[in-house]
Design a protein around this motif. Sequence first.
Motif, PDB file in Angstrom:
ATOM      1  N   LYS A 166      74.056  39.928 -94.317  1.00  0.00           N
ATOM      2  CA  LYS A 166      73.194  39.266 -96.014  1.00  0.00           C
ATOM      3  C   LYS A 166      71.709  40.089 -95.348  1.00  0.00           C
ATOM      4  N   TRP A 170      68.193  36.309 -99.390  1.00  0.00           N
ATOM      5  CA  TRP A 170      69.716  35.560-100.173  1.00  0.00           C
ATOM      6  C   TRP A 170      69.613  34.294 -99.367  1.00  0.00           C
ATOM      7  N   ARG A 178      72.960  30.954-105.422  1.00  0.00           N
ATOM      8  CA  ARG A 178      73.492  32.148-104.484  1.00  0.00           C
ATOM      9  C   ARG A 178      75.116  31.668-105.681  1.00  0.00           C
ATOM     10  N   TYR A 237      71.883  42.186-102.801  1.00  0.00           N
ATOM     11  CA  TYR A 237      71.730  41.155-101.128  1.00  0.00           C
ATOM     12  C   TYR A 237      72.016  41.248 -99.947  1.00  0.00           C
TER      13      TYR A 237
END
Length: 260
Positions: A166, A170, A178, A237
């Motif tokens: 990621k 992120w 998230r 992301y």
Amino acid sequence: MSEKETREYREKETRRMVDLDPAGLLSRKAPDRAKRQFMNYAFFKLDPAFRRQGREAIEQAKAEFAEVCERWAKRGEGFILRTYSLVGLRADVDFMLWRISFNVPDFQAMQRELNRTALAAYLHQPYSFLSMQKRSLYVDRFNPEGEGVELLPGQGRYLFVYPFIKTRAWYNLSPQARQGMMDEHIYVSAPFTGVTLNTSYSYGIDDQEFVVAFDSDYPQEFLDLVHRLRFTEASQYTLKDTPMFTCLRKEIREVLDDLA
């Protein structure tokens, strides 16, 4: 106050306003030291010089290598071995051993035995990923039991494997942001029932953050799933999700017959 006097320094105790860490988990939890399964995805490439030997030497070397793998596959004690061929599917690897154990030294012990075979003198190992099972942070609202931390690999004919990282952005998002993106990710994936996802974690133990392995009998369904996931917000992301390996499950002697 005289120069000889010293003042004892004490930091004032404070109370945190929110008892959450950046991952959205309760802080001050006791460390999780329960046994978890480790995964090793070991990819091998054959030196073509092996094929220039006589047929008898080739068959003996293949049988010796297969016997080691078959003995470890029957080992028990939580050790699991799955073997896959990639001959004709990728140029840089020919086969993969998916090894699963609660003890990392098992991977070294098996590899030590393989390294002593005649075939090992002709093998290169372009990739080897190490990862561990861990309960998912994002599925609990859909499954109160959480994502299982013990992996029982499926029996799919295909295994699609790749390392995954990621972006740092992120981790700068709030837990709620998230979770919202992962809700969409889970919703989009739901119709693809012919694909089983095995995600394992590599934080601090290998270069990638995750190793993603999709088990399926239907490569067309997996392709459509990955294509659809490209349109989700979470995909923005993704820093890295290559190389991608399409692995065809076979018994070890079939795998070796593909080699030579």
